[in-house]
Design a protein around this motif. Structure first.
Motif, PDB file in Angstrom:
ATOM      1  N   GLN A  32       0.578  -1.524  -0.106  1.00 33.32           N
ATOM      2  CA  GLN A  32       0.168   0.078  -0.619  1.00 33.32           C
ATOM      3  C   GLN A  32       0.821   1.365   0.163  1.00 33.32           C
ATOM      4  O   GLN A  32       0.643   2.657  -0.088  1.00 33.32           O
ATOM      5  N   VAL A  33       2.322   1.468  -0.244  1.00 36.21           N
ATOM      6  CA  VAL A  33       2.687   1.969  -0.217  1.00 36.21           C
ATOM      7  C   VAL A  33       2.442   3.567  -1.444  1.00 36.21           C
ATOM      8  O   VAL A  33       1.993   2.496  -2.261  1.00 36.21           O
ATOM      9  N   GLU A  34       2.989   4.827  -1.352  1.00 35.80           N
ATOM     10  CA  GLU A  34       2.281   5.601  -2.385  1.00 35.80           C
ATOM     11  C   GLU A  34       2.798   5.475  -3.647  1.00 35.80           C
ATOM     12  O   GLU A  34       4.246   4.975  -3.803  1.00 35.80           O
ATOM     13  N   GLU A  35       1.943   5.780  -4.688  1.00 37.35           N
ATOM     14  CA  GLU A  35       2.317   4.823  -5.944  1.00 37.35           C
ATOM     15  C   GLU A  35       4.187   4.977  -6.464  1.00 37.35           C
ATOM     16  O   GLU A  35       4.425   5.142  -7.073  1.00 37.35           O
ATOM     17  N   THR A  36       3.921   6.581  -5.964  1.00 38.31           N
ATOM     18  CA  THR A  36       5.230   7.394  -6.636  1.00 38.31           C
ATOM     19  C   THR A  36       6.648   6.407  -6.129  1.00 38.31           C
ATOM     20  O   THR A  36       7.771   7.066  -6.562  1.00 38.31           O
TER      21      THR A  36
END
Ligand SMILES: Cc1cc2nc3c(=O)[nH]c(=O)nc-3n(C[C@H](O)[C@H](O)[C@H](O)COP(=O)(O)OP(=O)(O)OC[C@H]3O[C@@H](n4cnc5c(N)ncnc54)[C@H](O)[C@@H]3O)c2cc1C
Length: 459
Positions: A32-36
């Protein structure tokens, strides 16, 4: 992945539980880490779903023999990119190992396979009147093995601590395939080094956890939630310190900038009732008797008042309390499109006001904003860097380092709960002394001489 490896995996688990099909493995790539900031995944991996410890052992023997990296996937709710395979890998998904082996009410312990999710555990405990498990990271899809090796925390750590406190033993499979039984249903156990504790927080870099022995607890019968708005975050922080010193320990003390409570409530079609001030605390109390609850509410109200709290709102009914908690837990949905990187640094509780002050000043200096959300009574402060015009700003890397500098100057750590994973490996080098890093590398080598366990993670 070579055909021969896939065939051998099929021999171990059966054909239904091995796949390298592009479509089918999509959902095993990210957490679930930020896409960026997601780690760049390998496109060459095979997913295997063992059903028993013996199968995990055989998979590890195969991986060791062929020196193929292994990434264990739990619930995939991690926030540090830990379960993303970045090399050509065997991904072991623990989803089938979800048996509740035993709820031992006499010893107040549960024996669970590592793939049991938090939701499954809580549902099972409902059947045993009066039992519960307190550690609650925000997503109930997290598995016991994942929670163990990330040493998960969450809002209730102020009273109940983190996973380390509750895991009494594990079954673990080493990279060599050897199966270890560590710890047990023992309250006291001083026989040699505590390898169970060493595996907790190891983020899948030392061994595969296949089973956990977990402490369970009697459930409190009475609960209430207080919303306490303050004119400034410093007042809120002082109130928290006074609450902790008073000896009455809430189940959770959560801080958010008021605009986040207001905005998230609006997004959910609700109204945030605390209108004044700019910094709100959500204080959840739970006690065994009504009288204890009443006393805690009175004491905490008084402490808040002495620290310039503007009004306190009280929720006693379950529905009202659930609604307040929902607003707190859904804040990420409210801000997620604005943030390109988020942090979960932690500092000593006494340093929280100065640290939040530094984070806000830094944001101002870069003419941006930052959202502050905190498990404040643990000193665990979540904040973020915002996109500018939908892009990662050119100052992002520099701002991150300055936020870490502020954190270190207050005696803090780069991660209070989400872990190092694959996204903070370089950041860890900044925090840790070379001698400590060398010891960590040495430990890794003893467990995993060929560096096949989740390479590129933690160290
Ligand atoms: C909305 C939301 C809120 C959250 N809030 C919190 C919070 O308050 N506190 C908190 O601590 N965390 C929080 N998290 C993060 C996350 O839920 C925890 O880190 C959780 O413990 C991860 O468990 P998992 O099973 O999903 O692990 P995964 O994401 O699948 O894996 C995490 C790491 O553990 C390894 N791993 C998983 N299972 C095993 C195993 N059986 N053996 C060996 N290695 C394994 C993986 O390889 C990976 O490195 C939150 C996440 C979300 C999405």
């Amino acid at each position: 992945m070579r055909e021969q490896i896939i065939r051998e995996l099929i021999d171990i688990t059966g054909p239904d539980y091995v796949t390298a099909d592009r479509e089918q493995i999509q959902s095993y790539i990210f957490d679930q880490v930020e896409e960026t900031y997601r780690p760049e995944p390998s496109r060459d991996f095979v997913v295997v779903k063992p059903g028993r410890t013996e199968e995990v052992s055989q998979i590890m023997k195969l991986a060791s023999r062929e020196k193929i990296p292994v990434v264990v996937r739990g619930g995939g709710t991690g926030l540090a990119g830990g379960c993303t395979p970045i090399y050509s890998s065997i991904v072991i998904s623990m989803e089938r190992m979800n048996r509740i082996v035993e709820i031992d009410a006499d010893n107040m312990m549960a024996v669970l396979e590592a793939g049991v999710t938090l939701m499954e555990l809580l549902t099972e405990l409902e059947k045993y009147e009066g039992l519960s498990f307190p550690v609650h990271p925000g997503d109930e899809g997290a598995q016991m093995g994942g929670m163990a090796v990330t040493n998960a925390g969450g809002a209730r750590a102020v009273r109940h601590g983190v996973m380390r406190k509750h895991i009494m033993g594990v079954e673990a499979v080493l990279p060599s395939g050897e199966v270890l039984e560590l710890g047990g249903k023992l309250i006291k156990n001083n026989a040699g080094y505590n390898l169970t504790q060493l595996l907790l927080g190891s983020e899948g870099t030392l061994a595969v956890i296949t089973r956990v022995i977990l402490k369970i607890y009697p459930k409190d019968k009475y609960s209430a939630t207080i919303v306490a708005p303050f004119p400034h975050f410093e007042n809120a922080c002082r109130a928290v310190m006074d609450i902790l010193k008073s000896g009455s320990v809430p189940l959770a003390v959560e801080y958010m900038d008021k605009r986040l409570f207001v905005g998230t409530a609006e997004m959910l079609g609700l109204e945030w009732q605390a209108k004044e001030g700019d910094s709100d605390l959500l204080i959840i109390l739970s006690e065994k008797t009504e009288e204890q609850l009443y006393n805690s509410v009175r004491e905490i109200n008084e402490i808040c008042r002495k620290n310039s709290c503007l009004e306190t709102l009280f929720a006693g009914k379950k529905r009202e309390q659930d609604e307040l908690l929902l607003v707190r837990s859904q804040h990420y949905e409210y801000i997620k499109n604005d943030i390109c990187d988020s942090f979960d640094m932690a500092v000593p509780v006494s340093q929280v006001p100065a640290f939040i002050g530094d984070l806000k000043h830094l944001a101002e200096e870069y003419h941006t904003g930052t959202n502050v959300i905190a498990h404040i009574a643990d000193g665990n402060v979540h904040n973020d860097i915002l996109y500018v015009d939908g892009k990662i700003p050119n100052y992002a890397a520099e701002l991150k380092q300055r936020m870490y500098d502020a954190c270190f100057s207050h005696g803090g750590t780069i991660t209070g709960e989400h872990g190092v994973g694959k996204i903070r490996v370089n950041d860890l080098l900044r925090q840790k002394d070379p001698a400590e890093l060398e010891l960590m590398r040495g430990i890794k080598k003893v467990f995993d001489p060929d560096n096949i366990m989740n390479p590129g993670t933690v160290i």
